[in-house]
Design a protein around this motif. Structure first.
Motif: not given
Length: 468
Positions: A231-234, A238-239, A345-348, A371-375
């Protein structure tokens, strides 16, 4: 299927904003599946405690909440929980305050939670109590005749025995944990500290996962909490995340961003982080104007003096560092005292070349995993992580540092900025595998399956309850 009854200090009702934490999402899913109920404090204050229970159902999750008196909040929450147990369990014995009123309020409020929960519990229900606010609650429910399967999970570190013995009535507090059937910790280190205390201070014995004191045996296990990695990677694609990413990149002007995201708390090592970054600027003048630190630190527990002090210290430090190193078109620290929705936050996180996670002591620290999941898998950033965070036990491919050492932090920042893409990918992939495999669902299922398998027919005499 048995119903699951979750009891915690605060209740998190499902919402459509996507701003709930991973723990709340995981527990909500379990409660829906079992038709269970989440019991806790409403967050509201009442003039006189009446025991009135506010029932609600949101998105299939039933909640039952109570209001507390101002004295309850002062003694139980601001007092014993956050001025006594929190600093002590985070190894800050110098900040721990011991007061009889705090301990009395802590026990009184736990009794009130027990009185609230007791009539809502059916014989086949499975009860899961969370965190340091509720340590004696299981014993209080046993005192009311409940023989249900009961588990407890501690979301903060368990301190070494030499520190824990400074707590008045520490033995009676710890003995109440033996009213539960399964007690969980995030790491083997916290579990080992618990076992050591039981053996040294209670004359107990350890046999694998089983810990015995007198006639009572419980399971004590290490079970590291995770995030919803998928979910966090998705969310990072996101827009809203892409808009945040574009906004930040436009403001960076090709500079590399370091990001820190933490609740404003002395355990997070924020002062040490600012000092380590200042050391980096001092040691590497050629990196000026090429990098900046964005520190997001929403305020918390503003009524507690030590939290007021850390905010004042960081305000001063940020001002001093910016005053010393800024130029007309570059400010080395962006210090932000507000929170952001999870998609932004994921975009940050994705926009940052470095994630700087430097707690002095942390039960787990999910920011590191987020942080890892958002890369971006094709161009991932580098995680710099305190070796004193529980997450360091899993994320071994981060750059692990001692947050007390400004030089070590400075060296790690320089290394991260210069790290080749192939190495960044290799390290990220190894960490992402861990984050995906031991995610929030794995954590919840691992603990609840162990709890469901308990045979309560073998339960023996519970220990003496904690004094008021």
């Amino acid at each position: 299927m048995s119903r699951l009854i979750v009891i915690s200090n605060r209740v998190s009702r499902p919402n459509k904003s996507g701003n709930q934490g991973g723990l709340a999402v995981a527990l909500a899913q379990a409660l829906r599946e079992s038709r269970g109920t989440w019991i806790g404090w409403s967050g509201e204050v009442t003039d006189t405690f009446t025991g009135h229970i506010g029932f609600s159902e949101d998105d299939g999750v039933k909640t039952a909440t109570i209001d507390l008196e101002e004295q309850d909040v002062d003694e139980y929450y601001n007092g014993y929980a956050n001025k006594t147990l929190w600093p002590l369990f985070h190894f800050r014995i110098d900040l721990a305050e011991y007061a009889r009123d705090f301990e009395g309020g802590y026990n009184r409020v736990n009794q009130r939670f027990a009185d609230t929960a007791a009539p809502l519990i059916e014989p086949e229900d499975v009860i899961w109590v969370h965190d340091y606010h509720m340590i004696p609650l299981g014993q209080m429910l046993r005192d009311r005749g409940h023989r249900n399967k009961m588990g407890f999970f501690l979301h903060i570190p368990w301190p070494p025995t030499r520190l824990l013995v400074s707590l008045p009535h520490h033995n009676k507090l710890v003995s109440t944990l033996f009213a539960y059937d399964v007690v969980g910790f995030h790491t083997e280190e916290w579990l080992e500290s618990f076992r050591h205390y039981v053996e040294r201070e209670m004359g107990g014995s350890v046999n694998g996962d089983f810990v015995t004191v007198g006639d009572r045996t419980i399971q004590a296990v290490a079970c590291p909490i995770g995030i919803n990695a998928k979910e966090f990677a998705e969310a990072a694609d996101s827009e809203a995340a892409r808009a945040m990413l574009d906004q930040i990149r436009a403001s960076l002007q090709d500079r590399a961003m370091i990001v820190g995201v933490d609740r404003l708390d002395y355990s997070k090592g924020l002062e040490e982080r600012f000092n380590g970054y200042a050391r980096f600027l001092k040691d590497n003048p050629d990196q000026h104007r090429k990098v900046l630190l964005t520190q997001i630190a929403p305020p918390s527990r503003g009524e507690v003096e030590s939290y007021q002090q850390i905010r004042a210290t960081l305000d001063s430090l940020a001002g001093r560092i910016n005053g010393e190193y800024s130029d007309v078109d570059w400010t080395p620290i962006r210090y932000v005292n507000q929170g952001y929705p999870r998609d932004k936050l994921a975009g940050i996180y994705r926009s940052a070349r470095i994630g700087l996670v430097t707690p002095l002591r942390d039960g787990m620290n999910l920011v590191a995993k987020e942080y890892v999941a958002a890369q971006d898998p094709d161009d991932p950033g580098v995680l710099i992580l305190s070796r004193f965070a529980g997450a360091a036990m899993q994320l071994k491919d981060a750059l692990l540092i001692n947050p007390y050492s400004p030089e070590e932090m400075s060296d790690a920042i320089l290394r991260a900025l210069a790290m080749p893409l192939d190495e960044r990918k290799r390290r990220w992939r190894a960490m992402m595998d861990s984050v995906e495999q031991q995610d929030i669902s794995w954590w919840r299922q691992s603990f609840t399956e162990r709890l469901m398998a308990v045979d309560r027919d073998t339960a023996r005499v519970e220990p003496e309850t904690m004094d008021g």
